[in-house]
Design a protein around this motif. Structure first.
Motif, PDB file in Angstrom:
ATOM      1  N   PRO A 373       0.817  -1.227   0.000  1.00  0.00           N
ATOM      2  CA  PRO A 373       0.000   0.000   0.000  1.00  0.00           C
ATOM      3  C   PRO A 373       0.844   1.267   0.000  1.00  0.00           C
ATOM      4  O   PRO A 373       0.473   2.268  -0.615  1.00  0.00           O
ATOM      5  N   GLU A 374       2.013   1.263   0.682  1.00  0.00           N
ATOM      6  CA  GLU A 374       2.861   2.451   0.711  1.00  0.00           C
ATOM      7  C   GLU A 374       3.387   2.766  -0.692  1.00  0.00           C
ATOM      8  O   GLU A 374       3.404   3.919  -1.146  1.00  0.00           O
ATOM      9  N   ALA A 375       3.828   1.698  -1.413  1.00  0.00           N
ATOM     10  CA  ALA A 375       4.346   1.924  -2.767  1.00  0.00           C
ATOM     11  C   ALA A 375       3.244   2.437  -3.697  1.00  0.00           C
ATOM     12  O   ALA A 375       3.464   3.312  -4.538  1.00  0.00           O
ATOM     13  N   GLN A 380       0.922   7.044  -6.732  1.00  0.00           N
ATOM     14  CA  GLN A 380      -0.201   7.920  -7.030  1.00  0.00           C
ATOM     15  C   GLN A 380       0.166   9.387  -6.797  1.00  0.00           C
ATOM     16  O   GLN A 380      -0.202  10.273  -7.568  1.00  0.00           O
ATOM     17  N   LEU A 381       0.935   9.663  -5.713  1.00  0.00           N
ATOM     18  CA  LEU A 381       1.353  11.038  -5.445  1.00  0.00           C
ATOM     19  C   LEU A 381       2.260  11.568  -6.558  1.00  0.00           C
ATOM     20  O   LEU A 381       2.119  12.706  -7.012  1.00  0.00           O
ATOM     21  N   GLU A 387       1.075  15.565 -13.110  1.00  0.00           N
ATOM     22  CA  GLU A 387      -0.059  16.199 -13.771  1.00  0.00           C
ATOM     23  C   GLU A 387      -0.199  17.661 -13.343  1.00  0.00           C
ATOM     24  O   GLU A 387      -0.536  18.544 -14.160  1.00  0.00           O
ATOM     25  N   ALA A 388       0.038  17.955 -12.041  1.00  0.00           N
ATOM     26  CA  ALA A 388      -0.043  19.346 -11.574  1.00  0.00           C
ATOM     27  C   ALA A 388       1.033  20.213 -12.243  1.00  0.00           C
ATOM     28  O   ALA A 388       0.786  21.357 -12.640  1.00  0.00           O
ATOM     29  N   GLU A 389       2.263  19.692 -12.370  1.00  0.00           N
ATOM     30  CA  GLU A 389       3.338  20.430 -13.019  1.00  0.00           C
ATOM     31  C   GLU A 389       3.026  20.683 -14.488  1.00  0.00           C
ATOM     32  O   GLU A 389       3.280  21.774 -15.032  1.00  0.00           O
ATOM     33  N   PRO A 405      -5.577  16.587  -5.164  1.00  0.00           N
ATOM     34  CA  PRO A 405      -5.488  16.726  -3.704  1.00  0.00           C
ATOM     35  C   PRO A 405      -4.197  16.154  -3.146  1.00  0.00           C
ATOM     36  O   PRO A 405      -3.652  16.663  -2.173  1.00  0.00           O
ATOM     37  N   GLY A 406      -3.672  15.095  -3.744  1.00  0.00           N
ATOM     38  CA  GLY A 406      -2.444  14.500  -3.210  1.00  0.00           C
ATOM     39  C   GLY A 406      -1.262  15.427  -3.357  1.00  0.00           C
ATOM     40  O   GLY A 406      -0.458  15.619  -2.442  1.00  0.00           O
ATOM     41  N   ALA A 407      -1.135  16.044  -4.532  1.00  0.00           N
ATOM     42  CA  ALA A 407      -0.022  16.962  -4.750  1.00  0.00           C
ATOM     43  C   ALA A 407      -0.161  18.196  -3.876  1.00  0.00           C
ATOM     44  O   ALA A 407       0.822  18.754  -3.383  1.00  0.00           O
TER      45      ALA A 407
END
Length: 473
Positions: A373-375, A380-381, A387-389, A405-407
Motif C-alpha cells: 500500500p505504501e508503494a 499515485q502522489l 499532472e499538476a506540473e 489533492p495528493g499533490a
C-alpha cells in the motif's frame, strides 16, 4: 515373603491362552443376517429369528439402512472376518432367502414356501425350554437325506456345513451342545425342512417320582403319608410329566453332563423341544460370485450348450471392452498429467525470465501478493505531481486543490498553522521583485492557501526574453 499377585509365568501362560482363543475364534465362520428391500414386519422378524439360530457367531445387533448397498456390507465384512451372508427379501409373489459365501461366492437362492416365527412355535407348545444359556454356543448341525442326488445337492450340504464350526467328536464337550439345527432334504419335492430344537438330557430307569425328586422344583407331598408312595407309584404327578422313552432316544453318555443324574457310562434319554423358527425352502438357482455371476444351476430354466457358450462369449466380450476402457482412461489420465507438468515448467520459466518468480524453485500456484500500500500511495502522489506540473506549464496558473489533492497535501508548508509563507523571486540583472500571486477564482484566500510568485516579465529580466509558450488547445 513373595510378592502378592500372579507370577510372571502365570501372566505369560494366560496371555498365550488368550492369544490362542482369539486365533481359534477368528478361524471360525462368522455371518451377517439382514433383510433387503421392503421386507415387511414378518420377514424382518424372521431375520431376527434366523439370527438367533446362528448365534453367537453373528452380529446380534447389526443394523443395515436403506442407503447401504451390498457392496458396503461386503467392504465391512472383510476386516471383521465375516464369511457368510444370510439375506431375506420379499417380492409381490414370494419370500426369498439367499446364502452367500464370502469373498468369492457362490450364492444360493432359495424360495421360502412356508415359514413360522419363534413366537408362534413357542405359543403352540405346552412346555418349552428356551433360555439365554442355550445361545452361548453354536448349534449342532444335522443334515438328513443329502444323498447322491446331484451336484447342486452336494453344494447345498457343503454350504450349510461351512456355516457352522466343525466339531471334533473325540474332544467335544457335550455341555456346550444345547441346541440342534435339523435340515432335511426331500428328494421328491426337492424342498428343505428347516427346524430348530432345544436339547435336554434326562436319566432313564427311574420312576416318575424319582425323576420329580431329581428336578430343581420339589414336588408337593402334603397329601402323601410317606415318601415311598411318591417313589413307588408316582402319586400326584400328571401323565404329561413322564414322557415315554425308547431305543430311539436312549444312549449311554460318554461323559458327565450338567444335570441331576446324568453321569458317565449311564443310560440317559435325549429329548428335543422345538423352539423355532420353521422354514420350508426350495432351491431356485446357484450363481458364481457374490450376488452376480454365471448361473451354475437353475431349477426352472434349462439352457442348451450352445446358449451357454453364447452367454459366456458375450460376457467375455464385455470384460474385454471394460478392460479396454480402463486402459484408455489410464492413458488419458497420464497424458493430462504430463500436459500439466509441461505447462507448469513453461510458466515457471516465463516467470523467471520476467523476474516475477520468487526463486529458482518458485511455485507456479503461489498467489502474487502485488505492490505494498505504501508503494501504491507513493506512485499515485508522483503521478498527481506530474499532472499538476504539466498544468502549471500549460496554463501558467496554480491548479485548484480539488483537482490534485495528493499533490496539494504534499506541497503544504511544514511550519506552524496560521503563519503565511512567502517566497521571494530570485535576483536577476539587479532587479528584485516580490509579487503576490493572484487569488484563486471562487476560493477565499486563507492561511493555508498556496502562494507562488509569478514569473518575471521580459522587461524585468532585462528586456530580453523568450516568447511565451503557446497554450495547448
Amino acid at each position: 515373603m513373595g510378592q502378592p499377585g500372579k507370577s510372571r509365568h502365570q501372566k505369560r501362560a494366560r496371555a498365550q491362552a488368550q492369544q490362542r482363543n482369539l486365533e481359534a475364534y477368528a478361524a471360525q465362520p462368522h455371518s451377517f443376517v439382514f433383510t433387503r428391500g421392503r421386507a415387511g414386519r414378518s420377514v424382518r422378524q424372521l431375520s431376527l429369528d434366523v439370527r438367533r439360530v446362528v448365534e453367537p457367531l453373528t452380529a446380534s445387533r447389526l443394523q443395515v439402512r436403506k442407503k447401504n448397498s451390498l457392496k458396503d456390507c461386503v467392504a465391512v465384512a472383510g476386516p471383521l472376518g465375516v464369511t457368510h451372508f444370510l439375506i431375506l427379501s420379499r417380492t409381490d409373489t414370494s419370500v426369498y432367502f439367499k446364502l452367500m459365501r464370502l469373498p468369492g461366492g457362490p450364492t444360493l437362492t432359495f424360495q421360502v414356501n412356508k415359514y413360522t416365527l419363534v413366537r408362534d412355535v413357542v405359543s403352540s407348545l405346552r412346555r418349552h425350554r428356551m433360555h439365554e444359556q442355550q445361545f452361548a454356543h453354536p448349534p449342532l448341525l444335522v443334515l438328513n437325506s443329502f444323498g447322491p442326488h446331484g451336484m447342486h445337492v452336494k453344494l447345498m450340504a457343503t454350504m450349510f456345513q461351512n456355516l457352522f464350526p466343525s466339531i471334533n467328536v473325540h474332544k467335544v464337550n457335550l455341555n456346550t451342545i444345547k441346541r440342534c439345527l435339523l435340515i432335511n432334504y426331500n428328494p421328491d419335492s426337492q424342498e428343505l425342512d428347516f427346524r430348530h430344537y432345544s436339547i435336554k438330557v434326562v436319566p432313564v430307569g427311574a420312576s416318575r417320582g424319582m425323576k420329580k425328586l431329581l428336578q430343581e422344583k420339589f414336588p408337593n407331598m402334603s397329601r402323601l403319608q410317606d415318601i415311598s408312595e411318591l417313589l413307588a407309584t408316582g402319586a400326584g404327578l400328571s401323565e404329561s410329566e413322564a414322557e415315554p422313552d425308547g431305543e430311539h432316544n436312549v444312549t449311554e453318555l460318554p461323559q458327565a453332563i450338567a444335570g441331576r443324574g446324568n453321569m458317565r457310562a449311564q443310560q440317559s434319554a435325549v429329548r428335543l423341544t422345538e423352539i423355532g423358527p420353521r422354514m420350508t425352502l426350495q432351491l431356485i438357482k446357484i450363481q458364481e460370485g457374490v450376488g452376480a455371476g454365471n448361473v451354475l444351476f437353475h431349477s426352472f430354466v434349462h439352457k442348451t450348450e450352445e446358449e451357454l457358450q453364447a452367454i459366456l462369449a458375450s460376457k467375455e466380450e464385455k470384460l474385454r471392452l471394460k478392460a479396454q476402457r480402463q486402459d484408455q482412461q489410464a492413458q488419458n489420465v497420464q497424458r493430462k498429467r504430463e500436459q500439466r507438468e509441461a505447462h507448469k515448467k513453461k510458466s515457471l520459466a516465463g516467470m523467471k525470465r520476467a523476474g516475477v518468480g520468487a526463486g529458482a524453485d518458485g511455485d507456479s500456484d503461489a498467489e502474487d501478493p502485488g505492490a505494498s500500500p505504501e508503494a501504491e500511495g507513493r506512485g499515485q502522489l508522483e503521478e498527481e505531481e506530474d499532472e499538476a506540473e504539466y498544468f502549471r506549464q500549460a496554463v501558467g496558473e496554480e491548479p485548484d486543490e480539488d483537482m490534485f489533492p495528493g499533490a496539494a497535501r504534499r506541497r503544504q508548508p511544514s511550519g506552524p498553522p496560521g503563519r503565511k509563507r512567502q517566497r521571494v523571486t530570485g535576483q536577476r540583472h539587479g532587479h528584485t521583485g516580490a509579487r503576490k500571486p493572484p487569488e484563486a477564482k471562487g476560493r477565499p484566500q486563507g492561511a493555508h492557501a498556496k502562494q507562488r510568485p509569478r514569473a518575471a516579465t521580459p522587461s524585468q529580466r532585462g528586456g530580453r526574453g523568450r516568447p511565451p509558450k503557446r497554450l495547448l488547445s
